[in-house]
Each structure stands twice: as structure tokens, then as C-alpha cells.
Design a protein around this motif. Structure first.
Motif, PDB file in Angstrom:
ATOM      1  N   MET A 181       0.850  -1.181   0.000  1.00 20.34           N
ATOM      2  CA  MET A 181       0.000   0.000   0.000  1.00 20.34           C
ATOM      3  C   MET A 181       0.888   1.234   0.000  1.00 20.34           C
ATOM      4  SD  MET A 181      -3.600   0.551   1.779  1.00 20.34           S
ATOM      5  CE  MET A 181      -4.030  -0.901   0.907  1.00 20.34           C
ATOM      6  N   SER A 182       0.579   2.161  -0.816  1.00 16.54           N
ATOM      7  CA  SER A 182       1.408   3.344  -0.998  1.00 16.54           C
ATOM      8  C   SER A 182       1.117   4.400   0.059  1.00 16.54           C
ATOM      9  CB  SER A 182       1.137   3.908  -2.385  1.00 16.54           C
ATOM     10  OG  SER A 182       1.751   5.148  -2.526  1.00 16.54           O
ATOM     11  N   GLU A 183       2.171   5.092   0.506  1.00 21.82           N
ATOM     12  CA  GLU A 183       2.014   6.195   1.445  1.00 21.82           C
ATOM     13  C   GLU A 183       1.372   7.404   0.777  1.00 21.82           C
ATOM     14  OE1 GLU A 183       2.572   6.798   4.882  1.00 21.82           O
ATOM     15  OE2 GLU A 183       2.447   4.626   4.789  1.00 21.82           O
ATOM     16  N   SER A 184       1.282   7.401  -0.566  1.00 23.50           N
ATOM     17  CA  SER A 184       0.674   8.534  -1.252  1.00 23.50           C
ATOM     18  C   SER A 184      -0.852   8.474  -1.215  1.00 23.50           C
ATOM     19  CB  SER A 184       1.158   8.606  -2.698  1.00 23.50           C
ATOM     20  OG  SER A 184       0.729   7.464  -3.411  1.00 23.50           O
ATOM     21  N   VAL A 185      -1.405   7.357  -0.787  1.00 27.73           N
ATOM     22  CA  VAL A 185      -2.861   7.231  -0.675  1.00 27.73           C
ATOM     23  C   VAL A 185      -3.310   7.997   0.564  1.00 27.73           C
ATOM     24  CG1 VAL A 185      -4.782   5.635  -0.332  1.00 27.73           C
ATOM     25  CG2 VAL A 185      -2.881   4.987  -1.811  1.00 27.73           C
ATOM     26  N   LEU A 186      -4.295   8.868   0.400  1.00 25.70           N
ATOM     27  CA  LEU A 186      -4.839   9.609   1.533  1.00 25.70           C
ATOM     28  C   LEU A 186      -6.106   8.923   2.029  1.00 25.70           C
ATOM     29  CD1 LEU A 186      -4.446  13.331   0.457  1.00 25.70           C
ATOM     30  CD2 LEU A 186      -3.101  12.057   2.120  1.00 25.70           C
ATOM     31  N   TYR A 187      -6.296   9.002   3.327  1.00 27.72           N
ATOM     32  CA  TYR A 187      -7.454   8.415   3.979  1.00 27.72           C
ATOM     33  C   TYR A 187      -8.193   9.492   4.751  1.00 27.72           C
ATOM     34  CZ  TYR A 187      -5.502   3.835   2.982  1.00 27.72           C
ATOM     35  OH  TYR A 187      -5.019   2.722   2.344  1.00 27.72           O
TER      36      TYR A 187
ATOM     37  N   GLN B 268     -18.896   5.109  15.954  1.00 26.76           N
ATOM     38  CA  GLN B 268     -17.808   4.161  15.739  1.00 26.76           C
ATOM     39  C   GLN B 268     -16.939   4.712  14.625  1.00 26.76           C
ATOM     40  OE1 GLN B 268     -20.659   0.988  15.029  1.00 26.76           O
ATOM     41  NE2 GLN B 268     -19.777  -0.138  16.754  1.00 26.76           N
ATOM     42  N   TYR B 269     -15.637   4.572  14.781  1.00 25.77           N
ATOM     43  CA  TYR B 269     -14.673   5.145  13.845  1.00 25.77           C
ATOM     44  C   TYR B 269     -14.115   4.089  12.902  1.00 25.77           C
ATOM     45  CZ  TYR B 269     -14.415   9.442  16.587  1.00 25.77           C
ATOM     46  OH  TYR B 269     -14.715  10.620  17.223  1.00 25.77           O
ATOM     47  N   SER B 270     -13.686   4.572  11.751  1.00 29.27           N
ATOM     48  CA  SER B 270     -12.968   3.756  10.790  1.00 29.27           C
ATOM     49  C   SER B 270     -12.178   4.711   9.907  1.00 29.27           C
ATOM     50  CB  SER B 270     -13.939   2.921   9.951  1.00 29.27           C
ATOM     51  OG  SER B 270     -13.229   1.999   9.142  1.00 29.27           O
ATOM     52  N   ILE B 271     -11.430   4.158   8.964  1.00 25.72           N
ATOM     53  CA  ILE B 271     -10.777   5.000   7.972  1.00 25.72           C
ATOM     54  C   ILE B 271     -11.205   4.513   6.598  1.00 25.72           C
ATOM     55  CG2 ILE B 271      -8.831   5.555   9.480  1.00 25.72           C
ATOM     56  CD1 ILE B 271      -7.109   3.655   7.763  1.00 25.72           C
ATOM     57  N   TRP B 272     -11.181   5.428   5.631  1.00 26.47           N
ATOM     58  CA  TRP B 272     -11.667   5.132   4.289  1.00 26.47           C
ATOM     59  C   TRP B 272     -10.811   5.911   3.300  1.00 26.47           C
ATOM     60  CZ3 TRP B 272     -14.969   1.357   3.489  1.00 26.47           C
ATOM     61  CH2 TRP B 272     -15.612   1.240   2.266  1.00 26.47           C
ATOM     62  N   GLU B 273     -10.474   5.302   2.193  1.00 24.79           N
ATOM     63  CA  GLU B 273      -9.698   6.017   1.188  1.00 24.79           C
ATOM     64  C   GLU B 273     -10.433   7.295   0.799  1.00 24.79           C
ATOM     65  OE1 GLU B 273      -8.279   3.747  -2.128  1.00 24.79           O
ATOM     66  OE2 GLU B 273      -7.421   2.215  -0.811  1.00 24.79           O
ATOM     67  N   ALA B 274      -9.704   8.406   0.807  1.00 20.96           N
ATOM     68  CA  ALA B 274     -10.312   9.728   0.640  1.00 20.96           C
ATOM     69  C   ALA B 274     -11.015   9.907  -0.699  1.00 20.96           C
ATOM     70  CB  ALA B 274      -9.248  10.809   0.826  1.00 20.96           C
ATOM     71  N   ASP B 275     -10.561   9.214  -1.725  1.00 19.31           N
ATOM     72  CA  ASP B 275     -11.168   9.417  -3.044  1.00 19.31           C
ATOM     73  C   ASP B 275     -12.336   8.476  -3.326  1.00 19.31           C
ATOM     74  OD1 ASP B 275      -9.683   7.110  -3.292  1.00 19.31           O
ATOM     75  OD2 ASP B 275      -8.743   7.663  -5.190  1.00 19.31           O
ATOM     76  N   ARG B 276     -12.730   7.705  -2.337  1.00 17.08           N
ATOM     77  CA  ARG B 276     -13.847   6.768  -2.528  1.00 17.08           C
ATOM     78  C   ARG B 276     -15.115   7.302  -1.889  1.00 17.08           C
ATOM     79  NH1 ARG B 276     -12.487   1.008  -0.665  1.00 17.08           N
ATOM     80  NH2 ARG B 276     -14.401   0.623  -1.825  1.00 17.08           N
ATOM     81  N   ASP B 277     -16.254   6.950  -2.475  1.00 17.10           N
ATOM     82  CA  ASP B 277     -17.536   7.288  -1.868  1.00 17.10           C
ATOM     83  C   ASP B 277     -17.702   6.481  -0.594  1.00 17.10           C
ATOM     84  OD1 ASP B 277     -18.199   9.011  -3.944  1.00 17.10           O
ATOM     85  OD2 ASP B 277     -19.242   7.460  -5.080  1.00 17.10           O
ATOM     86  N   LEU B 278     -18.315   7.097   0.392  1.00 17.41           N
ATOM     87  CA  LEU B 278     -18.528   6.410   1.661  1.00 17.41           C
ATOM     88  C   LEU B 278     -19.744   5.497   1.591  1.00 17.41           C
ATOM     89  CD1 LEU B 278     -17.982   9.279   4.241  1.00 17.41           C
ATOM     90  CD2 LEU B 278     -16.386   7.498   3.549  1.00 17.41           C
ATOM     91  N   PRO B 279     -19.708   4.396   2.341  1.00 16.36           N
ATOM     92  CA  PRO B 279     -20.906   3.560   2.424  1.00 16.36           C
ATOM     93  C   PRO B 279     -22.007   4.306   3.178  1.00 16.36           C
ATOM     94  CG  PRO B 279     -19.014   2.513   3.526  1.00 16.36           C
ATOM     95  CD  PRO B 279     -18.596   3.870   3.076  1.00 16.36           C
ATOM     96  N   ALA B 280     -23.226   3.899   2.975  1.00  9.53           N
ATOM     97  CA  ALA B 280     -24.359   4.512   3.669  1.00  9.53           C
ATOM     98  C   ALA B 280     -24.141   4.457   5.177  1.00  9.53           C
ATOM     99  CB  ALA B 280     -25.646   3.781   3.300  1.00  9.53           C
ATOM    100  N   GLY B 281     -24.479   5.551   5.843  1.00  9.05           N
ATOM    101  CA  GLY B 281     -24.400   5.606   7.295  1.00  9.05           C
ATOM    102  C   GLY B 281     -23.072   6.101   7.846  1.00  9.05           C
ATOM    103  N   TRP B 282     -22.115   6.396   6.976  1.00 10.55           N
ATOM    104  CA  TRP B 282     -20.805   6.870   7.416  1.00 10.55           C
ATOM    105  C   TRP B 282     -20.602   8.299   6.937  1.00 10.55           C
ATOM    106  CZ3 TRP B 282     -17.550   4.158  10.587  1.00 10.55           C
ATOM    107  CH2 TRP B 282     -17.884   2.834  10.812  1.00 10.55           C
ATOM    108  N   ASN B 283     -19.933   9.106   7.761  1.00 11.62           N
ATOM    109  CA  ASN B 283     -19.638  10.497   7.429  1.00 11.62           C
ATOM    110  C   ASN B 283     -18.181  10.800   7.723  1.00 11.62           C
ATOM    111  OD1 ASN B 283     -22.390  11.611   6.831  1.00 11.62           O
ATOM    112  ND2 ASN B 283     -22.721  10.749   8.865  1.00 11.62           N
ATOM    113  N   ARG B 284     -17.607  11.692   6.951  1.00 10.62           N
ATOM    114  CA  ARG B 284     -16.231  12.111   7.210  1.00 10.62           C
ATOM    115  C   ARG B 284     -16.174  12.918   8.502  1.00 10.62           C
ATOM    116  NH1 ARG B 284     -16.563  11.298   1.851  1.00 10.62           N
ATOM    117  NH2 ARG B 284     -14.756  10.285   0.908  1.00 10.62           N
ATOM    118  N   GLU B 285     -15.215  12.606   9.327  1.00  9.64           N
ATOM    119  CA  GLU B 285     -15.057  13.236  10.631  1.00  9.64           C
ATOM    120  C   GLU B 285     -14.253  14.528  10.534  1.00  9.64           C
ATOM    121  OE1 GLU B 285     -12.110  13.162  14.195  1.00  9.64           O
ATOM    122  OE2 GLU B 285     -11.820  13.133  12.057  1.00  9.64           O
ATOM    123  N   GLY B 286     -13.430  14.661   9.498  1.00  3.22           N
ATOM    124  CA  GLY B 286     -12.669  15.889   9.307  1.00  3.22           C
ATOM    125  C   GLY B 286     -11.166  15.703   9.303  1.00  3.22           C
TER     126      GLY B 286
END
Length: 67
Positions: free
Chosen positions: A1-7, A16-34
């Protein structure tokens, strides 16, 4: 996995927290925390802020039971 990928750190309605690749759409029920960064940076942030891993609904029920 590349360090150039942003999450993004993401959060659901149960706080509940998780991380998600920044350029992907989020699954239903999840929001970006900032918070955005490398995978390691985001995981460190989650470790700092998610100190009570019980789902929100469980915390509320337990608090109500205590009166």
C-alpha cells in the motif's frame, strides 16, 4: 500500500470510527469526521479520540440504567 494514498477518518451514527480512502464514496451511514492523512496518521488519530469503543446506543442505555 502506498504512502501517497490519503485516507479520511469516518464516523457512523453509533459513533464508531474507521478509515476510508479519501477518493472513494462512503458507504451509507458513514460520514467524514474531518481528519485526512496517511493510513498511519488516521489510525493514530482514531486511537487518540476513540477512547470508549462501545456503540453510542449501548452507552446511552447503560447510562439510563444507572439513573
Amino acid at each position: 500500500m502506498s504512502e501517497s494514498v490519503l485516507y479520511d477518518v469516518v464516523l457512523n451514527e453509533e459513533e464508531q470510527y474507521s478509515i476510508w480512502e479519501a477518493d472513494r464514496d462512503l458507504p451509507a451511514g458513514w460520514n467524514r469526521e474531518g481528519t485526512r492523512g496517511t493510513r498511519e496518521e488516521c489510525l493514530k488519530h482514531v486511537d487518540r479520540v476513540w477512547t470508549d469503543i462501545r456503540p453510542r446506543s449501548v452507552r446511552i442505555r447503560q447510562q439510563a440504567a444507572r439513573g
